[in-house]
Scaffold this active site. Structure first.
Site, short mmCIF file in Angstrom:
data_model
loop_
_atom_site.label_atom_id
_atom_site.label_comp_id
_atom_site.label_asym_id
_atom_site.label_seq_id
_atom_site.Cartn_x
_atom_site.Cartn_y
_atom_site.Cartn_z
N SER A 67 0.79 -1.33 0.10
CA SER A 67 0.01 0.10 0.25
C SER A 67 0.50 1.17 0.29
CB SER A 67 -1.26 -0.02 0.88
OG SER A 67 -1.83 -1.04 1.03
N HIS B 252 -3.99 0.27 -4.07
CA HIS B 252 -2.96 -0.62 -5.49
C HIS B 252 -3.91 -0.79 -6.49
CE1 HIS B 252 -1.27 -3.59 -1.93
NE2 HIS B 252 -1.85 -2.36 -1.26
N HIS C 256 -5.16 -9.37 -0.38
CA HIS C 256 -5.16 -9.28 1.28
C HIS C 256 -5.72 -10.76 0.99
CE1 HIS C 256 -3.15 -5.64 0.21
NE2 HIS C 256 -3.15 -5.87 1.28
N TYR D 247 -8.33 -10.36 3.37
CA TYR D 247 -9.71 -10.10 3.60
C TYR D 247 -10.20 -9.61 2.99
CZ TYR D 247 -6.23 -5.14 3.61
OH TYR D 247 -5.83 -5.11 2.28
N GLU D 248 -9.87 -9.73 1.99
CA GLU D 248 -10.56 -9.35 0.54
C GLU D 248 -11.81 -10.22 0.29
OE1 GLU D 248 -8.67 -7.24 -2.68
OE2 GLU D 248 -6.91 -8.01 -1.30
N ALA E 112 3.11 -1.75 3.96
CA ALA E 112 2.75 -0.51 5.18
C ALA E 112 2.54 -1.80 6.48
CB ALA E 112 1.32 -0.25 4.78
N MET F 50 -1.06 -6.52 7.99
CA MET F 50 -2.31 -7.68 7.14
C MET F 50 -1.91 -8.25 6.20
SD MET F 50 -5.48 -5.50 7.66
CE MET F 50 -5.66 -3.75 8.86
N SER F 51 -0.63 -8.57 5.79
CA SER F 51 -0.27 -9.21 4.54
C SER F 51 0.99 -9.43 4.30
CB SER F 51 0.05 -8.09 3.23
OG SER F 51 1.00 -7.62 3.57
N ASN G 59 1.81 3.63 10.50
CA ASN G 59 1.35 4.62 11.74
C ASN G 59 2.10 3.18 12.48
OD1 ASN G 59 0.13 2.81 10.16
ND2 ASN G 59 -1.08 1.98 12.25
N HIS H 201 -6.76 4.58 7.52
CA HIS H 201 -6.09 4.14 5.57
C HIS H 201 -5.29 5.38 5.19
CE1 HIS H 201 -4.90 1.60 3.05
NE2 HIS H 201 -6.48 2.36 1.95
N1 HPA Z 1 -2.02 -2.46 11.32
C1 HPA Z 1 -1.78 -4.20 10.09
N2 HPA Z 1 -2.04 -3.36 9.38
C2 HPA Z 1 -1.20 -2.40 9.19
C3 HPA Z 1 -1.12 -1.40 10.15
C4 HPA Z 1 -2.05 -1.45 11.78
O1 HPA Z 1 -1.86 -0.20 12.45
N3 HPA Z 1 -0.63 -0.02 9.27
C5 HPA Z 1 -0.31 -0.31 8.01
N4 HPA Z 1 -0.56 -1.79 7.85
#
Ligand code: HPA
Length: 299
Positions: free
Chosen positions: A39, A70, A92, A94-95, A122, A220-221, A244, A256
């Site tokens: 991302s 993406h 991902h 989650y998709e 990310a 998450m990836s 973050n 996001h």
């Molecule tokens: N948590 C999970 N996935 C992420 C985060 C997060 O804080 N930041 C970017 N992808």
């Protein structure tokens, strides 16, 4: 179809081979190294020379990525002198794709002849020593997604039933990346990445729990893809951009948009690091089979 492979129906190895053949028909480049861009980190693909860009939707059998930030295409081009296959965006869990579908592109990269993959993502920073925008090379991971891309019948043509994961992230590639970052004038940290299913971000209690478990980053990836890559004996480097601080580390919510903006901010360093590291990773794969047969060799 042999009953042994019925769970991978119709035949994942053949499907990945067909997609690879389709892609190789579009370019004369034969990359031994691939990059998967996370991302907000898609920029690297824009700077490639002699590039062939193929939307995922056009590649036979490819799942579609739907995440904002993406581009969803595979780019084969040259980074300097190095032919490279770049996934601009990934799918991902989650998709809602099955986990085997999510790693199908990694199978295709191996069948293309790729011997090493640089994964990027990310991530949320759990270790307070990382600031927002820090780049971190993964030293190891903790798979908390509750699933594994190798569940189901194993196809020995890809790799063994029980692949070793003691050095999933190549020490040598990591040392190379840390050295190149230093030469470029910034720090590449090292850390352990915890993979969550998402798509909701974690709660502060979950982040405290992850920290206790030994995680320094959360995302998450990447982990399913790394498992698939190691299954096939590919060398792996993975770099997170701390977009973050993880939930509860700072007293504010996670957005996001902000995740994407931080990617924008670090892209200079990030692209420079990839450009510096790729020739060295490519050199390290020299002499290895590029048949994409995915023998279970070690790095
Ligand atoms: N948590 C999970 N996935 C992420 C985060 C997060 O804080 N930041 C970017 N992808």
């Amino acid at each position: 179809m042999s009953p042994k492979r019925s769970r991978t129906a119709p035949d994942e190895f053949a499907r990945a081979g067909r997609a690879a053949k389709f892609l190789l028909g579009k370019t004369r480049l034969r990359p031994r190294v691939a990059v998967v861009l996370g991302s907000g980190l898609g920029d690297f693909a824009e700077g490639l020379e002699g590039a062939t860009r193929v939307p995922y939707a056009k590649i036979p059998g490819f799942p579609r990525s739907s995440v904002v930030g993406h581009a969803g295409r595979l780019v084969i081009g040259r980074s300097g002198k190095v032919p490279v296959a770049v996934m601009q965006g990934r799918v991902h869990l989650y998709e809602g794709h099955g986990i085997r579908e999510a790693v199908f592109p990694v199978r295709v990269l191996a069948r293309l002849g790729v011997r090493a993959i640089v994964f990027t993502n990310a991530a949320g920073g759990i270790d307070p020593a990382y600031g927002q925008g820090a780049l971190v090379a993964l030293r190891d991971h903790i798979n908390l997604q509750g699933t594994n891309p190798l569940i189901g019948a194993n196809d020995e043509r890809f790799g063994p039933r029980f692949p070793d994961m003691t050095e999933a992230y190549s020490k040598a590639f990591r040392a190379t990346a840390i050295e190149e970052a230093k030469r470029l004038g910034f720090t590449l940290h090292e850390g352990v990445y915890a993979a969550m299913h998402g798509p909701s971000y974690e709660t502060p209690a979950e982040i405290r729990a992850l920290r206790t478990l030994g995680a320094e980053l959360v995302g998450m990836s990447t982990v399913p893809e790394v498992i698939a890559a190691r299954h096939m004996g590919l060398g792996v480097l993975a770099i997170s951009c701390v977009t973050n601080m993880a939930a509860g580390i700072l007293d504010r919510p996670i957005d996001h948009e902000e995740v994407l903006q931080v990617g924008e901010r670090v892209k200079g360093n990030f692209v420079a690091l990839l450009q510096a590291v790729l020739p060295r990773i490519e050199a390290a794969t020299a002499g290895e089979s590029s048949a994409g047969k995915a023998e279970a060799s070690h790095h």
